[in-house]
Design a protein around this motif. Structure first.
Motif, PDB file in Angstrom:
ATOM      1  N   UNK A  88       0.844  -1.195   0.000  1.00  0.00           N
ATOM      2  CA  UNK A  88       0.000   0.000   0.000  1.00  0.00           C
ATOM      3  C   UNK A  88       0.881   1.247   0.000  1.00  0.00           C
ATOM      4  N   UNK A  89       0.830   1.968  -1.108  1.00  0.00           N
ATOM      5  CA  UNK A  89       1.557   3.232  -1.203  1.00  0.00           C
ATOM      6  C   UNK A  89       0.828   4.311  -0.394  1.00  0.00           C
ATOM      7  N   UNK A  90      -0.500   4.265  -0.443  1.00  0.00           N
ATOM      8  CA  UNK A  90      -1.344   5.186   0.316  1.00  0.00           C
ATOM      9  C   UNK A  90      -2.686   4.508   0.551  1.00  0.00           C
ATOM     10  N   UNK A  91      -3.638   5.226   1.098  1.00  0.00           N
ATOM     11  CA  UNK A  91      -4.954   4.647   1.350  1.00  0.00           C
ATOM     12  C   UNK A  91      -5.657   4.246   0.054  1.00  0.00           C
ATOM     13  N   UNK A  93      -3.851   3.976  -3.169  1.00  0.00           N
ATOM     14  CA  UNK A  93      -2.958   3.367  -4.165  1.00  0.00           C
ATOM     15  C   UNK A  93      -2.294   2.110  -3.626  1.00  0.00           C
ATOM     16  N   UNK A  94      -2.250   1.096  -4.484  1.00  0.00           N
ATOM     17  CA  UNK A  94      -1.613  -0.177  -4.130  1.00  0.00           C
ATOM     18  C   UNK A  94      -0.857  -0.698  -5.344  1.00  0.00           C
ATOM     19  N   UNK A 156      -3.232  -0.585  -8.450  1.00  0.00           N
ATOM     20  CA  UNK A 156      -4.672  -0.457  -8.235  1.00  0.00           C
ATOM     21  C   UNK A 156      -4.977   0.853  -7.534  1.00  0.00           C
ATOM     22  N   UNK A 157      -6.037   1.499  -7.991  1.00  0.00           N
ATOM     23  CA  UNK A 157      -6.480   2.771  -7.403  1.00  0.00           C
ATOM     24  C   UNK A 157      -7.922   2.636  -6.955  1.00  0.00           C
ATOM     25  N   UNK A 165      -9.995   0.606  -9.735  1.00  0.00           N
ATOM     26  CA  UNK A 165      -9.503   0.625 -11.113  1.00  0.00           C
ATOM     27  C   UNK A 165      -8.074   0.104 -11.086  1.00  0.00           C
ATOM     28  N   UNK A 166      -7.740  -0.814 -11.999  1.00  0.00           N
ATOM     29  CA  UNK A 166      -6.419  -1.434 -11.937  1.00  0.00           C
ATOM     30  C   UNK A 166      -5.827  -1.625 -13.324  1.00  0.00           C
ATOM     31  N   UNK A 167      -4.529  -1.873 -13.331  1.00  0.00           N
ATOM     32  CA  UNK A 167      -3.816  -2.209 -14.564  1.00  0.00           C
ATOM     33  C   UNK A 167      -2.759  -3.250 -14.219  1.00  0.00           C
ATOM     34  N   UNK A 168      -2.616  -4.257 -15.080  1.00  0.00           N
ATOM     35  CA  UNK A 168      -1.645  -5.338 -14.863  1.00  0.00           C
ATOM     36  C   UNK A 168      -0.851  -5.597 -16.132  1.00  0.00           C
ATOM     37  N   UNK A 169       0.437  -5.828 -15.975  1.00  0.00           N
ATOM     38  CA  UNK A 169       1.297  -6.275 -17.059  1.00  0.00           C
ATOM     39  C   UNK A 169       1.737  -7.699 -16.747  1.00  0.00           C
ATOM     40  N   UNK A 170       1.445  -8.634 -17.664  1.00  0.00           N
ATOM     41  CA  UNK A 170       1.893 -10.019 -17.479  1.00  0.00           C
ATOM     42  C   UNK A 170       2.962 -10.329 -18.520  1.00  0.00           C
ATOM     43  N   UNK A 171       4.030 -10.965 -18.061  1.00  0.00           N
ATOM     44  CA  UNK A 171       5.183 -11.262 -18.917  1.00  0.00           C
ATOM     45  C   UNK A 171       5.487 -12.754 -18.802  1.00  0.00           C
ATOM     46  N   UNK A 172       5.210 -13.511 -19.859  1.00  0.00           N
ATOM     47  CA  UNK A 172       5.472 -14.948 -19.847  1.00  0.00           C
ATOM     48  C   UNK A 172       6.956 -15.253 -19.869  1.00  0.00           C
TER      49      UNK A 172
END
Length: 201
Positions: A88-91, A93-94, A156-157, A165-172
């Motif tokens: 947890x960066x803040x309440x 942001x994660x 995640x926000x 709201x989130x964003x993910x990068x997956x790298x095989x």
């Protein structure tokens, strides 16, 4: 691959995930999830001496080195289990990072070649030309690896009390093709970026 002529995600790729998070303190936690996802793409590329096995008009197969245009369509469905550490960066942001494993449920890796030539069995072999409207198809779907694994990095926000709201990068980290598949001489690693939202109970 000399040039990427076009790229598109190949239609709507939907990801549905459920996960549970255990917080160890106010900053650190761990999440385990189950995700049903589609990974799609459509590309056109110009290649030189690209390993290829094509099906010609009479149904026979030719294998060799292709120089010319290649159009590829990929549409795969996976059951994925991510295990990530959270900070947890803040309440609101994660950030998260960790490994994932995927099992291939539905598979398609196919396309066609056009405007070029195939030399078989190697660069000094006999030449077969494809010009104008002439194309030859290929299908490597059965050569795709069932199990894949890699790393996931995301953020995640919390936009509202129950909306994230989130964003993910997956790298095989392993080749999408089976170990004994040697038509394409180099390894291919899936890299995907996913944006979405979730409801927090």
């Amino acid at each position: 691959i000399r040039k990427i002529d076009s790229y598109s995600p190949g239609g709507l790729a939907i990801s549905i995930e459920g996960n549970a998070t255990k917080w160890f303190d106010t900053k650190w936690g761990m999440t385990v999830g189950v995700r049903l996802e589609n990974k799609n793409m459509t590309t056109e590329a110009t290649v030189k001496n690209y390993g290829m096995k094509i099906i010609n008009t009479n149904g026979g197969e030719l294998q060799g080195l292709w120089t010319g245009g290649v159009k590829t369509k990929v549409k795969n469905s996976y059951l994925t289990i991510p295990v990530v550490a959270n900070y947890k960066v803040s309440k609101r942001w994660k950030v998260s990072a960790g490994p994932y494993v995927s099992y291939l449920i539905e598979r398609n890796f196919s396309g066609h070649v056009y405007e070029g030539h195939l030399r078989t069995p190697d660069q000094t072999g006999s030449r077969v030309d494809f010009t104008g409207e002439s194309i030859a198809t290929y299908d490597f779907s059965d050569n795709l690896r069932k199990f894949q694994w890699g790393l996931q990095l995301g953020g995640e926000w919390r936009a509202f009390k129950h909306l994230n709201v989130y964003a993910d990068l997956t790298w095989g980290l392993n080749d999408i093709f089976k170990k004994d598949f040697d038509t394409i001489a180099f390894a291919m690693y899936p890299i995907y970026f996913n944006v979405g939202f979730g409801y927090a109970f």
